[in-house]
Scaffold this motif. Structure first.
Motif, short mmCIF file in Angstrom:
data_model
loop_
_atom_site.label_atom_id
_atom_site.label_comp_id
_atom_site.label_asym_id
_atom_site.label_seq_id
_atom_site.Cartn_x
_atom_site.Cartn_y
_atom_site.Cartn_z
N GLY A 113 -3.29 -6.74 -7.86
CA GLY A 113 -3.42 -6.40 -6.46
C GLY A 113 -2.13 -6.28 -5.67
O GLY A 113 -2.16 -5.99 -4.47
N SER A 116 -1.83 -2.67 -4.38
CA SER A 116 -2.94 -2.37 -3.47
C SER A 116 -2.73 -3.02 -2.10
O SER A 116 -2.98 -2.40 -1.06
N THR A 117 -2.29 -4.27 -2.09
CA THR A 117 -2.11 -4.95 -0.81
C THR A 117 -1.00 -4.30 0.01
O THR A 117 -1.09 -4.23 1.24
N ALA A 120 -2.48 -1.19 1.51
CA ALA A 120 -3.35 -1.54 2.64
C ALA A 120 -2.56 -1.74 3.92
O ALA A 120 -3.01 -1.37 5.00
N SER A 131 -9.40 0.50 -4.69
CA SER A 131 -8.55 -0.33 -5.54
C SER A 131 -9.29 -0.54 -6.86
O SER A 131 -10.22 -1.34 -6.94
N ASN A 145 -7.33 -11.20 -4.11
CA ASN A 145 -6.07 -10.88 -3.44
C ASN A 145 -6.26 -9.88 -2.31
O ASN A 145 -5.62 -9.99 -1.26
N VAL A 146 -7.13 -8.91 -2.52
CA VAL A 146 -7.43 -7.93 -1.46
C VAL A 146 -8.08 -8.64 -0.27
O VAL A 146 -7.74 -8.38 0.89
N GLU A 147 -9.00 -9.57 -0.55
CA GLU A 147 -9.67 -10.31 0.53
C GLU A 147 -8.71 -11.28 1.21
O GLU A 147 -8.74 -11.43 2.44
N CYS A 151 -7.81 -7.22 3.94
CA CYS A 151 -8.04 -5.78 3.87
C CYS A 151 -9.51 -5.49 4.18
O CYS A 151 -10.39 -5.85 3.40
N ALA A 154 -11.11 -1.62 2.19
CA ALA A 154 -10.91 -1.43 0.76
C ALA A 154 -12.22 -1.54 -0.02
O ALA A 154 -13.10 -2.33 0.32
N VAL A 156 -13.23 -2.35 -4.00
CA VAL A 156 -12.71 -2.81 -5.28
C VAL A 156 -13.69 -2.37 -6.35
O VAL A 156 -14.88 -2.71 -6.31
#
Length: 444
Positions: A113, A116-117, A120, A131, A145-147, A151, A154, A156
């Motif tokens: 991630g 991706s982060t 974002a 992602s 990691n996105v949460e 984000c 996004a 996933v």
């Protein structure tokens, strides 16, 4: 560290007079990096509150070296999602991709991630980030990691790009392909990769890399940009893969990447960038930026109506201010969406948008991801701890807390913050804070 003979011969041919300098880089300690989450805090403000000794990474606008003596993964600011820990050279590919607000962006090989982060933060709560990683097990860490980064725009997913290619032709404005590779550039950081190289060397991955990149190009809109990157030195995995995609797609061309001190050009491809650990403060990397001819056209987003919501969800939503979007109920999960992007049948989606929470019988429980996506101003009831308060760590460990000294007249669902940065939810009643911090996220 014993390097494979074949690898050393290849590197000697590649580096020539600099080969001995490269070997000496293995005697130096690896470099550690963190990247500030500008969705939550500006770089300038973070530097004012940072407890770490930081030095700027020259090829990013939000990345910093930190000392191995620091323990940023143990600090409450990490649990608030204020930064991502990432190897410094790995910050370059997402930095180079020219993402604009409202773009539809695909990160093809996204786990865990880091890239991706960063993408974002460039989207800044607009557009859509898909992602994706083909490994469903690795996607669990990617999702967290996105949460953690907050984000809210996004998806996933865990899908094979050859399947996606059939359903999303010329769909994405920007695409990042951080391809699986032999990992030669990470031998200092992860010596275990040497064993894998001995088994597969640098001839195993090129067919996979070419398939991934060609599929990605088919999904790129005219006028769109795509970054291809690896953490390896092999020409077979880098320049030859780029040449293959250029040969197959005449409407594609390389764009020069601005180089700073220590960056080297690609082999017979001046536009590309090679990072060597004896030339820069970081590990080995290769990055290429390509653009597809034509003009990008943005489609206007038309949001669908929200689903009918249970009373318990409606009551909770009175506590919160959400941006314009659609709320959907999928089994027991309540999800907020900001686009009309459609998943095809069989598309493996772990999360489509921001998970608001979960229905548990006649009750609604808000999610950890919602807490991390909020600002304190967006929630009615907020309890804020100072960073010095020992109860911060106790909260992160899942303990029930006595907060009579902080309790005002609020009760019920409460957003718990540290120095005004959200950590999670709790239920407050008569000075007692019943902890709702997610078990899988707790302080170890």
């Amino acid at each position: 560290m014993e390097l494979p003979v074949k690898f050393k011969e290849q590197m000697k041919g590649l580096l020539q007079d600099e080969y001995e300098d490269y070997l000496q880089s293995f005697d130096h300690e690896r470099y550690y990096g963190l990247r500030v989450n500008t969705l939550k805090i500006s770089v300038e403000e973070f530097l004012k509150i940072s407890p770490f000794k930081l030095k700027p990474i020259p090829w990013t606008n939000d990345g910093f070296y930190y000392s191995s003596e620091d323990k940023p993964s143990k600090h409450p600011y990490y649990y608030a999602g204020l930064y991502y820990l990432q190897e410094p050279s790995a910050m370059l590919p997402a930095q180079v991709l020219p993402v604009d607000e409202n773009d539809i962006v695909l990160d093809t090989c996204a786990a865990p991630g880091g890239k991706s982060t960063k993408l974002a933060t460039k989207l800044n709560h607009t557009g859509l980030l898909i992602s994706n990683d083909i490994s469903s097990s690795r996607c669990q860490g990617l999702l967290k990691n996105v949460e953690l980064f907050g984000c809210d725009n996004a998806w996933v997913t865990s899908e094979d790009l050859t399947n996606m290619e059939q359903h999303y032709p010329e769909t994405f404005d920007k695409i990042l392909v951080d391809a699986p590779c032999s990992g030669e550039g990470m031998f200092r950081k992860e010596p275990d990769l040497i064993k894998s190289w001995i088994e597969k060397d640098d001839t195993f991955y090129p067919p996979i890399q070419k398939n991934i990149l060609n599929a990605a190009v088919s999904m790129l809109k005219p006028g769109g940009s795509i970054v291809y990157s690896t953490c390896t030195f092999s020409i077979h995995e880098n320049e030859e893969v780029i040449q293959d995609v250029l040969d197959k797609h005449p409407d594609l061309h390389l764009v020069p990447i601005e180089k700073i001190d220590g960056m080297m050009p690609g082999i017979n491809m001046e536009e590309c960038v090679r990072l060597y650990p004896h030339k820069i403060k970081g590990e080995g990397h290769f990055v290429a930026l390509l653009v597809k001819d034509g003009e990008t056209k943005h489609k206007k987003v038309r949001l669908e109506p929200s689903d009918k919501l249970d009373d318990c969800v409606t009551d909770f939503l009175k506590l919160i201010h959400l941006n314009k979007g659609t709320i959907k109920v999928k089994k027991d999960k309540v999800i907020w969406l900001n686009t009309d992007f459609q998943a095809y049948k069989g598309y493996r989606v772990l999360r489509s948008g921001l998970l608001l929470g979960q229905l548990k019988g006649k009750h609604f429980e808000p999610s950890q991801s919602l807490a991390l996506a909020l600002c304190p101003e967006q929630f009615k009831n907020v309890l804020n701890f100072s960073i010095e308060d020992e109860r911060v760590i106790k909260y992160l460990k899942g303990e029930t807390l006595d907060v009579k000294d902080l309790d005002s007249k609020i009760s019920g669902w409460t957003l718990v913050c540290v120095n005004n940065f959200p950590l999670g939810f709790a239920k407050l009643s008569k000075g007692s804070l019943k902890n709702k911090y997610a078990k899988g996220w707790r302080y170890q």
